[in-house]
Design a protein around this motif. Structure first.
Motif, PDB file in Angstrom:
ATOM      1  N   TYR A  86     -69.576 -17.921  35.701  1.00  0.00           N
ATOM      2  CA  TYR A  86     -70.325 -18.294  34.489  1.00  0.00           C
ATOM      3  C   TYR A  86     -70.691 -19.777  34.463  1.00  0.00           C
ATOM      4  O   TYR A  86     -71.610 -20.180  33.769  1.00  0.00           O
TER       5      TYR A  86
ATOM      6  N   VAL B  85     -62.705 -16.080  40.225  1.00  0.00           N
ATOM      7  CA  VAL B  85     -62.131 -15.832  38.894  1.00  0.00           C
ATOM      8  C   VAL B  85     -62.606 -16.918  37.918  1.00  0.00           C
ATOM      9  O   VAL B  85     -62.370 -18.120  38.143  1.00  0.00           O
TER      10      VAL B  85
ATOM     11  N   ASP C  78     -64.982 -29.698  42.547  1.00  0.00           N
ATOM     12  CA  ASP C  78     -64.403 -30.796  41.772  1.00  0.00           C
ATOM     13  C   ASP C  78     -63.203 -31.436  42.473  1.00  0.00           C
ATOM     14  O   ASP C  78     -62.192 -30.759  42.725  1.00  0.00           O
TER      15      ASP C  78
ATOM     16  N   GLY D 197     -64.822 -21.159  43.546  1.00  0.00           N
ATOM     17  CA  GLY D 197     -64.537 -21.770  42.248  1.00  0.00           C
ATOM     18  C   GLY D 197     -63.044 -21.692  42.008  1.00  0.00           C
ATOM     19  O   GLY D 197     -62.563 -21.239  40.965  1.00  0.00           O
ATOM     20  N   ALA D 198     -62.298 -22.184  43.004  1.00  0.00           N
ATOM     21  CA  ALA D 198     -60.850 -21.907  43.104  1.00  0.00           C
ATOM     22  C   ALA D 198     -59.982 -22.802  42.209  1.00  0.00           C
ATOM     23  O   ALA D 198     -58.783 -22.559  42.084  1.00  0.00           O
ATOM     24  N   GLY D 199     -60.568 -23.839  41.607  1.00  0.00           N
ATOM     25  CA  GLY D 199     -59.838 -24.656  40.637  1.00  0.00           C
ATOM     26  C   GLY D 199     -58.599 -25.320  41.215  1.00  0.00           C
ATOM     27  O   GLY D 199     -58.628 -25.942  42.277  1.00  0.00           O
TER      28      GLY D 199
ATOM     29  N   TYR E 255     -54.884 -19.030  42.522  1.00  0.00           N
ATOM     30  CA  TYR E 255     -55.144 -17.784  43.250  1.00  0.00           C
ATOM     31  C   TYR E 255     -55.205 -18.027  44.757  1.00  0.00           C
ATOM     32  O   TYR E 255     -54.643 -17.257  45.531  1.00  0.00           O
TER      33      TYR E 255
ATOM     34  N   PHE F  93     -71.651 -21.495  37.158  1.00  0.00           N
ATOM     35  CA  PHE F  93     -72.575 -21.834  38.231  1.00  0.00           C
ATOM     36  C   PHE F  93     -74.013 -21.803  37.710  1.00  0.00           C
ATOM     37  O   PHE F  93     -74.361 -20.943  36.895  1.00  0.00           O
ATOM     38  N   PRO F  94     -74.845 -22.714  38.240  1.00  0.00           N
ATOM     39  CA  PRO F  94     -76.230 -22.767  37.757  1.00  0.00           C
ATOM     40  C   PRO F  94     -76.991 -21.449  37.950  1.00  0.00           C
ATOM     41  O   PRO F  94     -77.765 -21.058  37.094  1.00  0.00           O
TER      42      PRO F  94
ATOM     43  N   VAL G 227     -66.981 -28.460  47.903  1.00  0.00           N
ATOM     44  CA  VAL G 227     -68.435 -28.324  48.007  1.00  0.00           C
ATOM     45  C   VAL G 227     -68.961 -27.585  46.786  1.00  0.00           C
ATOM     46  O   VAL G 227     -68.266 -26.738  46.212  1.00  0.00           O
ATOM     47  N   GLY G 228     -70.176 -27.946  46.354  1.00  0.00           N
ATOM     48  CA  GLY G 228     -70.832 -27.209  45.278  1.00  0.00           C
ATOM     49  C   GLY G 228     -71.252 -25.847  45.804  1.00  0.00           C
ATOM     50  O   GLY G 228     -71.554 -25.711  46.999  1.00  0.00           O
TER      51      GLY G 228
ATOM     52  N   ALA H  49     -65.321 -18.377  37.304  1.00  0.00           N
ATOM     53  CA  ALA H  49     -66.111 -19.483  37.857  1.00  0.00           C
ATOM     54  C   ALA H  49     -67.606 -19.163  37.840  1.00  0.00           C
ATOM     55  O   ALA H  49     -68.427 -20.058  37.628  1.00  0.00           O
TER      56      ALA H  49
ATOM     57  N   TYR I  36     -54.953 -28.438  33.560  1.00  0.00           N
ATOM     58  CA  TYR I  36     -55.363 -27.048  33.723  1.00  0.00           C
ATOM     59  C   TYR I  36     -54.170 -26.108  33.896  1.00  0.00           C
ATOM     60  O   TYR I  36     -54.141 -25.011  33.356  1.00  0.00           O
TER      61      TYR I  36
ATOM     62  N   THR J  81     -73.212 -29.178  34.427  1.00  0.00           N
ATOM     63  CA  THR J  81     -71.867 -29.176  33.868  1.00  0.00           C
ATOM     64  C   THR J  81     -71.540 -30.545  33.256  1.00  0.00           C
ATOM     65  O   THR J  81     -70.400 -30.961  33.225  1.00  0.00           O
TER      66      THR J  81
END
Ligand SMILES: C[S@@+](CC[C@H](N)C(=O)[O-])C[C@H]1O[C@@H](n2cnc3c(N)ncnc32)[C@H](O)[C@@H]1O
Length: 244
Positions: free
Chosen positions: A122, A118, A77, A52-54, A58, A124-125, A100-101, A120, A16, A4
């Motif tokens: 896409y 939601v 992040d 991937g809750a940003g 949510y 991820f590795p 955590v990753g 997220a 955001y 990323t």
């Protein structure tokens, strides 16, 4: 290579929530997902997760909706997590931020009573590996709502749609100010499109996304496109007897 590298989630985090405030399609998706989450039957003491809750739009809503449960807000992040923390009311003690990753998440099998992710997957590795992990973390019979952006945004069409909405609701002058303020959002979204073009971020058709969810073991209850057709929304469950 850090996958990323181009998208700077920390910079994105600062603005955001302009999406929540001013993008009607982001709000509509939030409403759509939370309407589905509301139907979950969640017993006392359950653990739920948002992967991937940003900035927590949510995960915080889930924690408010289910005071009898603990909600794990999972994101790697620090900037995104700081934004979520800053919005969290002191009284919301059932919301836990797990920085955590996705590759390092340590959750036991059959641990979760419900899960959402939601926009997220896409990023991820190894998204298909994460789908299999999600399946593993859920208890048999537990629901998952999986939303992912699989197609590239048509910038002009989105700008026109959001621009009209802003002009209607705020007037031309304020709409122009908001567009100006949202430059960082546009910049990070341009990086996201670059990553998609390079094939680093996962892109898929609706059918491919459904197939990936099924391959991970989930039973799909219903599926549709959303977010002006660029995203897929799947309502799934971990079956009580594993699919072969
Ligand atoms: C587009 S945002 C979506 C945030 C939130 N789900 C929403 O819809 O508002 C994608 C999120 O995935 C997170 N993310 C990206 N790569 C990650 C990884 N490897 N592990 C955990 N989180 C990651 C980013 O930090 C970012 O917060």
């Amino acid at each position: 290579m850090e996958l990323t590298a181009n998208v700077n989630w920390a910079s994105y985090a600062l603005q955001y929530d302009m999406l929540f405030q001013y993008n009607p399609f982001y709000r509509e998706l939030h409403r759509e997902v939370m309407e589905l989450v509301k139907n979950w039957e969640i017993p006392h003491g359950s653990i739920l997760a948002d992967i991937g809750a940003g900035t927590g739009n949510y995960s915080l809503s889930m924690a408010e909706l289910f005071p009898q449960a603990t909600v794990l807000h999972v994101d790697k992040d620090p900037g995104m997590n700081a934004a979520a923390r800053s919005k969290r009311p002191v009284s919301l003690t059932n919301h836990h931020i797990y920085q955590v990753g996705v590759d390092e998440i340590e959750l036991a099998s059959d641990h979760l009573s419900g899960l959402i992710s939601v926009h997220a997957l896409y990023t991820f590795p190894k998204p298909e590996k994460v789908l299999r992990q999600m399946y593993d973390w859920l208890q048999p019979g537990a629901p998952a709502i999986l939303v992912n952006a699989g197609r590239m945004v048509n910038v002009l069409s989105w700008q026109v749609a959001i621009g009209w909405h802003l002009i209607r609701n705020h007037g031309l002058r304020r709409a122009l100010e908001i567009m100006q303020l949202g430059k960082e959002v546009s910049r990070q979204n341009a990086y996201i499109r670059d990553m998609q073009r390079q094939g680093i971020y996962w892109m898929h058709s609706h059918q491919e996304f459904c197939e990936a969810v099924s391959r991970a073991g989930f039973k799909i209850q219903s599926a549709r496109t959303t977010f002006r057709g660029i995203s897929d929304l799947v309502i799934a469950v971990k079956p009580t007897t594993p699919t072969s």
